[in-house]
Design a protein around this motif. Structure first.
Motif, mmCIF file in Angstrom:
data_model
loop_
_atom_site.group_PDB
_atom_site.id
_atom_site.type_symbol
_atom_site.label_atom_id
_atom_site.label_comp_id
_atom_site.label_asym_id
_atom_site.label_seq_id
_atom_site.Cartn_x
_atom_site.Cartn_y
_atom_site.Cartn_z
ATOM 1 N N LEU A 55 0.806 -1.219 0.000
ATOM 2 C CA LEU A 55 0.000 0.000 0.000
ATOM 3 C C LEU A 55 0.841 1.272 0.000
ATOM 4 O O LEU A 55 0.525 2.232 -0.681
ATOM 5 C CB LEU A 55 -0.949 0.006 1.201
ATOM 6 C CG LEU A 55 -2.140 -0.943 1.090
ATOM 7 C CD1 LEU A 55 -2.944 -0.928 2.377
ATOM 8 C CD2 LEU A 55 -3.023 -0.578 -0.081
ATOM 9 N N PHE A 56 1.905 1.282 0.779
ATOM 10 C CA PHE A 56 2.716 2.485 0.885
ATOM 11 C C PHE A 56 4.123 2.273 0.330
ATOM 12 O O PHE A 56 5.034 3.031 0.624
ATOM 13 C CB PHE A 56 2.786 2.939 2.343
ATOM 14 C CG PHE A 56 1.419 3.237 2.898
ATOM 15 C CD1 PHE A 56 0.742 4.384 2.532
ATOM 16 C CD2 PHE A 56 0.795 2.343 3.746
ATOM 17 C CE1 PHE A 56 -0.530 4.647 3.009
ATOM 18 C CE2 PHE A 56 -0.469 2.598 4.235
ATOM 19 C CZ PHE A 56 -1.136 3.753 3.861
ATOM 20 N N ALA A 57 4.294 1.245 -0.459
ATOM 21 C CA ALA A 57 5.603 0.945 -1.027
ATOM 22 C C ALA A 57 6.021 2.035 -1.996
ATOM 23 O O ALA A 57 5.218 2.551 -2.759
ATOM 24 C CB ALA A 57 5.574 -0.411 -1.735
ATOM 25 N N ARG A 58 7.286 2.374 -1.961
ATOM 26 C CA ARG A 58 7.814 3.397 -2.866
ATOM 27 C C ARG A 58 8.895 2.757 -3.732
ATOM 28 O O ARG A 58 9.984 3.281 -3.865
ATOM 29 C CB ARG A 58 8.373 4.559 -2.054
ATOM 30 C CG ARG A 58 7.293 5.254 -1.248
ATOM 31 C CD ARG A 58 7.836 6.366 -0.443
ATOM 32 N NE ARG A 58 8.391 7.373 -1.327
ATOM 33 C CZ ARG A 58 9.221 8.322 -0.928
ATOM 34 N NH1 ARG A 58 9.592 8.385 0.314
ATOM 35 N NH2 ARG A 58 9.689 9.198 -1.788
ATOM 36 N N ASP A 59 8.582 1.612 -4.262
ATOM 37 C CA ASP A 59 9.561 0.895 -5.072
ATOM 38 C C ASP A 59 9.550 1.408 -6.504
ATOM 39 O O ASP A 59 8.674 2.140 -6.922
ATOM 40 C CB ASP A 59 9.318 -0.612 -5.020
ATOM 41 C CG ASP A 59 7.908 -1.001 -5.429
ATOM 42 O OD1 ASP A 59 6.994 -0.172 -5.291
ATOM 43 O OD2 ASP A 59 7.717 -2.126 -5.884
ATOM 44 N N ARG A 60 10.563 0.991 -7.245
ATOM 45 C CA ARG A 60 10.729 1.412 -8.632
ATOM 46 C C ARG A 60 10.898 0.155 -9.485
ATOM 47 O O ARG A 60 11.532 -0.793 -9.083
ATOM 48 C CB ARG A 60 11.961 2.299 -8.742
ATOM 49 C CG ARG A 60 12.209 2.803 -10.140
ATOM 50 C CD ARG A 60 13.273 3.861 -10.160
ATOM 51 N NE ARG A 60 12.828 5.175 -9.747
ATOM 52 C CZ ARG A 60 12.146 6.015 -10.496
ATOM 53 N NH1 ARG A 60 11.768 5.671 -11.699
ATOM 54 N NH2 ARG A 60 11.819 7.207 -10.063
ATOM 55 N N GLY A 131 17.194 3.701 -14.415
ATOM 56 C CA GLY A 131 16.145 4.145 -13.492
ATOM 57 C C GLY A 131 16.401 3.732 -12.063
ATOM 58 O O GLY A 131 15.815 4.276 -11.129
ATOM 59 N N CYS A 132 17.268 2.764 -11.855
ATOM 60 C CA CYS A 132 17.579 2.274 -10.508
ATOM 61 C C CYS A 132 18.864 2.899 -10.002
ATOM 62 O O CYS A 132 19.885 2.246 -9.835
ATOM 63 C CB CYS A 132 17.698 0.746 -10.501
ATOM 64 S SG CYS A 132 16.151 -0.083 -10.188
ATOM 65 N N THR A 133 18.824 4.203 -9.760
ATOM 66 C CA THR A 133 19.978 4.904 -9.207
ATOM 67 C C THR A 133 19.769 5.100 -7.700
ATOM 68 O O THR A 133 18.646 4.945 -7.196
ATOM 69 C CB THR A 133 20.147 6.283 -9.860
ATOM 70 O OG1 THR A 133 18.976 7.068 -9.570
ATOM 71 C CG2 THR A 133 20.339 6.163 -11.362
ATOM 72 N N VAL A 134 20.828 5.438 -7.003
ATOM 73 C CA VAL A 134 20.714 5.708 -5.568
ATOM 74 C C VAL A 134 19.760 6.887 -5.353
ATOM 75 O O VAL A 134 18.951 6.887 -4.420
ATOM 76 C CB VAL A 134 22.104 6.015 -4.969
ATOM 77 C CG1 VAL A 134 21.979 6.424 -3.511
ATOM 78 C CG2 VAL A 134 23.014 4.805 -5.107
ATOM 79 N N ALA A 135 19.817 7.881 -6.234
ATOM 80 C CA ALA A 135 18.930 9.040 -6.103
ATOM 81 C C ALA A 135 17.456 8.653 -6.250
ATOM 82 O O ALA A 135 16.600 9.185 -5.546
ATOM 83 C CB ALA A 135 19.291 10.080 -7.172
ATOM 84 N N ASN A 136 17.148 7.714 -7.134
ATOM 85 C CA ASN A 136 15.757 7.291 -7.339
ATOM 86 C C ASN A 136 15.271 6.336 -6.269
ATOM 87 O O ASN A 136 14.105 6.364 -5.886
ATOM 88 C CB ASN A 136 15.594 6.635 -8.703
ATOM 89 C CG ASN A 136 15.690 7.621 -9.842
ATOM 90 O OD1 ASN A 136 15.501 8.812 -9.663
ATOM 91 N ND2 ASN A 136 15.990 7.121 -11.020
ATOM 92 N N LEU A 137 16.149 5.433 -5.807
ATOM 93 C CA LEU A 137 15.747 4.407 -4.852
ATOM 94 C C LEU A 137 15.950 4.814 -3.406
ATOM 95 O O LEU A 137 15.201 4.417 -2.532
ATOM 96 C CB LEU A 137 16.525 3.114 -5.113
ATOM 97 C CG LEU A 137 16.240 2.381 -6.415
ATOM 98 C CD1 LEU A 137 17.186 1.206 -6.582
ATOM 99 C CD2 LEU A 137 14.800 1.904 -6.448
ATOM 100 N N GLY A 138 17.000 5.573 -3.138
ATOM 101 C CA GLY A 138 17.378 5.860 -1.752
ATOM 102 C C GLY A 138 18.245 4.735 -1.215
ATOM 103 O O GLY A 138 18.280 3.639 -1.777
ATOM 104 N N ARG A 139 18.918 5.017 -0.122
ATOM 105 C CA ARG A 139 19.798 4.006 0.504
ATOM 106 C C ARG A 139 19.000 3.045 1.381
ATOM 107 O O ARG A 139 18.002 3.428 1.988
ATOM 108 C CB ARG A 139 20.864 4.689 1.367
ATOM 109 C CG ARG A 139 21.937 5.361 0.564
ATOM 110 C CD ARG A 139 22.924 4.370 0.058
ATOM 111 N NE ARG A 139 23.950 4.997 -0.761
ATOM 112 C CZ ARG A 139 24.692 4.340 -1.600
ATOM 113 N NH1 ARG A 139 24.540 3.047 -1.760
ATOM 114 N NH2 ARG A 139 25.599 4.949 -2.306
ATOM 115 N N CYS A 140 19.460 1.811 1.439
ATOM 116 C CA CYS A 140 18.846 0.802 2.310
ATOM 117 C C CYS A 140 19.242 1.059 3.749
ATOM 118 O O CYS A 140 20.295 1.541 4.042
ATOM 119 C CB CYS A 140 19.298 -0.609 1.911
ATOM 120 S SG CYS A 140 18.751 -1.120 0.273
#
Length: 140
Positions: A55-60, A131-140
Motif C-alpha cells: 500500500l505504501f511501497a515506494r519501489d521502482r 532508473g535504478c539509481t541511488v537518487a531514485n531508490l534511496g539508501r537501504c
C-alpha cells in the motif's frame, strides 16, 4: 491382429516426444559468474498495490540489462549466497540501493547493489537500468 500391429507401428515413432530432455551439462553463466543450479527465479514486476505490504511501497520498476541470468544475492557482496536469480530483459521491483562490494565487469566498476522488493535479495547495479539509481531508490 493387423489393426494392433498397425497401431503399434504408427504410434511408436511418437513415443520419442515423451522422453524427458537431458539435463544441462553446466550451470548458465553471465560475465563469468555462475548462477547456482538450485537458485530460484525472483518474482518479477507487479502492479498489485492492494496487498498490505504494497500500500505504501515506494519501489521502482527497473529492467535487467543483458539477456542471461544474473545472481540475486542475500547481501550486497559476491561472497554471499545466491538463492535467487533475475533474468536479463525482464522487469523487477526494487526498493533501495545498498553500498557493497565493488564489482568490475568489462572495465566498469560499480559498488551499488539494488534490493528486490519480493525476496529482499541484491542485484549488482551494473545489471539494472538507469532508473535504478541511488537518487531514485534511496539508501537501504
Amino acid at each position: 491382429m493387423k489393426l494392433i500391429q498397425f497401431l503399434i507401428a504408427s504410434i511408436l515413432p511418437f513415443s520419442i516426444f515423451a522422453m524427458p530432455n537431458p539435463a544441462p551439462a553446466a550451470s548458465p553463466t553471465v560475465d563469468e559468474t555462475v548462477v547456482a543450479v538450485e537458485a530460484v527465479e525472483a518474482v518479477g514486476y507487479s502492479e498489485k498495490r492492494d496487498e498490505p505490504s504494497k500500500l505504501f511501497a515506494r519501489d521502482r520498476v527497473c529492467r535487467i540489462n543483458g539477456s542471461g541470468r544474473v545472481n540475486c544475492r542475500s547481501c550486497p557482496s559476491t561472497s554471499c549466497s545466491a538463492p535467487y536469480y533475475v533474468v536479463g530483459g525482464s522487469s523487477y521491483n526494487f526498493d533501495c540501493a545498498a553500498a557493497g562490494e565493488c564489482v568490475t565487469i568489462g572495465g566498469v566498476t560499480n559498488c551499488n547493489w539494488d534490493r528486490t522488493v519480493a525476496e529482499g535479495c541484491y542485484v549488482s547495479a551494473y545489471y539494472t537500468d538507469s532508473g535504478c539509481t541511488v537518487a531514485n531508490l534511496g539508501r537501504c
